[in-house]
Design a protein around this motif. Sequence first.
Motif, PDB file in Angstrom:
ATOM      1  N   LEU A  71       0.620   8.006 -11.589  1.00 19.34           N
ATOM      2  CA  LEU A  71       0.834   6.593 -11.320  1.00 19.34           C
ATOM      3  C   LEU A  71       1.793   5.947 -12.315  1.00 19.34           C
ATOM      4  O   LEU A  71       2.461   4.968 -11.992  1.00 19.34           O
ATOM      5  CB  LEU A  71      -0.516   5.856 -11.372  1.00 19.34           C
ATOM      6  N   LYS A  85       0.871  -1.175   0.000  1.00  8.91           N
ATOM      7  CA  LYS A  85       0.000   0.000   0.000  1.00  8.91           C
ATOM      8  C   LYS A  85       0.906   1.223   0.000  1.00  8.91           C
ATOM      9  O   LYS A  85       1.729   1.401   0.896  1.00  8.91           O
ATOM     10  CB  LYS A  85      -0.898   0.009   1.236  1.00  8.91           C
ATOM     11  N   LEU A  86       0.755   2.080  -1.013  1.00 10.45           N
ATOM     12  CA  LEU A  86       1.630   3.234  -1.172  1.00 10.45           C
ATOM     13  C   LEU A  86       0.790   4.468  -1.477  1.00 10.45           C
ATOM     14  O   LEU A  86       0.118   4.530  -2.507  1.00 10.45           O
ATOM     15  CB  LEU A  86       2.629   2.978  -2.304  1.00 10.45           C
ATOM     16  N   TRP A  87       0.811   5.438  -0.558  1.00  8.15           N
ATOM     17  CA  TRP A  87       0.088   6.703  -0.745  1.00  8.15           C
ATOM     18  C   TRP A  87       1.108   7.827  -0.779  1.00  8.15           C
ATOM     19  O   TRP A  87       1.808   8.079   0.205  1.00  8.15           O
ATOM     20  CB  TRP A  87      -0.907   6.934   0.389  1.00  8.15           C
ATOM     21  N   LEU A 137      -2.628   1.706  -4.458  1.00  8.73           N
ATOM     22  CA  LEU A 137      -1.858   2.899  -4.812  1.00  8.73           C
ATOM     23  C   LEU A 137      -2.766   4.114  -4.860  1.00  8.73           C
ATOM     24  O   LEU A 137      -3.846   4.081  -5.470  1.00  8.73           O
ATOM     25  CB  LEU A 137      -1.178   2.709  -6.181  1.00  8.73           C
ATOM     26  N   LEU A 177      -1.824  -4.675  -4.792  1.00  9.25           N
ATOM     27  CA  LEU A 177      -1.365  -3.292  -4.805  1.00  9.25           C
ATOM     28  C   LEU A 177      -2.505  -2.350  -4.421  1.00  9.25           C
ATOM     29  O   LEU A 177      -3.623  -2.484  -4.909  1.00  9.25           O
ATOM     30  CB  LEU A 177      -0.856  -2.905  -6.195  1.00  9.25           C
TER      31      LEU A 177
END
Length: 427
Positions: free
Chosen positions: A237, A206-208, A232, A230
């Motif tokens: 992106l 999880k990437l914010w 995101l 994933l």
Amino acid sequence: MKLTGCDGNTVTDLPPDFLKTREIGSIPSRFIMPAIFATELIELILSFLDPSALVCGRPGGKNSLDRETAITLGQCGLVCRAWVAPSRRLLFLRVYVSLHTAYTFAQFFKKLNLVTFLPFIRELVFDRDIVEHRWMTTVLPKLVPHLPDQVYFLEYRLRRRRTPETPLPRPKLSGITHLIISDIYEPALADVIACIANFPALTYLKLWVYNWGDTSLPTVPAPPTNLRSLDLNFCHLQLFLAWLQPHGLRISSLLLFFPDSTFARGPPELDGPLSFIQSLGVSLTSLTLGFEETWDGDVNKLTVPSFLVDNTKLHTLSLQSPYMDAIQIVQGIRIPASLHRLTLGVYEDGQWTLRELVNVLENVFDGHTTMKVDVARIARAGEDSDFMIATPPVLGRWGGLVTETVADDVHSGWYFYWNGGRDLDLL
């Protein structure tokens, strides 16, 4: 001697000296009742404290305890030795380390023979300022060898609107399968990629990110080959997906959220993400696409004939968008024959009903007899409508869920709804 029950019937014969025996070891084993419950029974008893908080071993779940439950679990560990491990497995499953508690946490390691909770830690969360503090590079590496190999979950919670001054920590925890990096502002793309590649066993990411800083990539390590899920949430992106796409990862669960376009330093785009979705082919089984109200990209690109045509194993599709965009997307999107559930998260100011959307659904899904359709209205605080009264009857034919969530932060409201549901089972 005979033992007689309350009904007067003889139950069994006992040895003559049974009543005189005081040492348990001298009693025949057939007369001894177990003094300890099976571990499964103890865990069942503990689950009644707070079933929603005690979902052990389910990454992405709540896995956190309120103060009252934590105190009770501590007391349960004092019942007897058999209750210690099950209690501590829940009590210390997830450990939060902040700048205020980091050095206290490190003090425990000075007397390892007295620190009996370490084997039960499975999830580590480093909160806010501690992520960029020198503690992560000077103290944490000394503690890592004493952590159990079973630690599988690592989370970095950074502060919004602050560019990281130091690289993201890369502790040598080879068992990490779930990594969360949230609310990071203008990181270097190479730094984030290096951090992710540091965990070869990674399956969930999880990437914010709030915009990228330096986007140059002098050397590019390969992504973890076992990556399957994933989540995101950031602008541009394509910069990150371009790193993943050439490696043929078999991503099965994908969540892409497109935030407020004012965060971006360039025009929003969908071409890169749609190309990545198409490249996943049959491996993709769950897809979630979310669009903030103020995202000003072109959702018409979701209605091109090639979208989802190669994702023939897609079972779950979720869309979050303004009301009119939802109608436009559903009306034009190509629905794979494999799709079993469609979830729509729709928000718009003021009162509204779903009559027009339902009409579109009836036309699009006329031949899908096994389709289930869920609809969530995301309302702002203070709004009032008859949504929950009017909507369930018209959606009854699809047998899905109809919910309404209220939040000042529309995205938070949707994300809470979604993460509280079926999506967790896909991780």
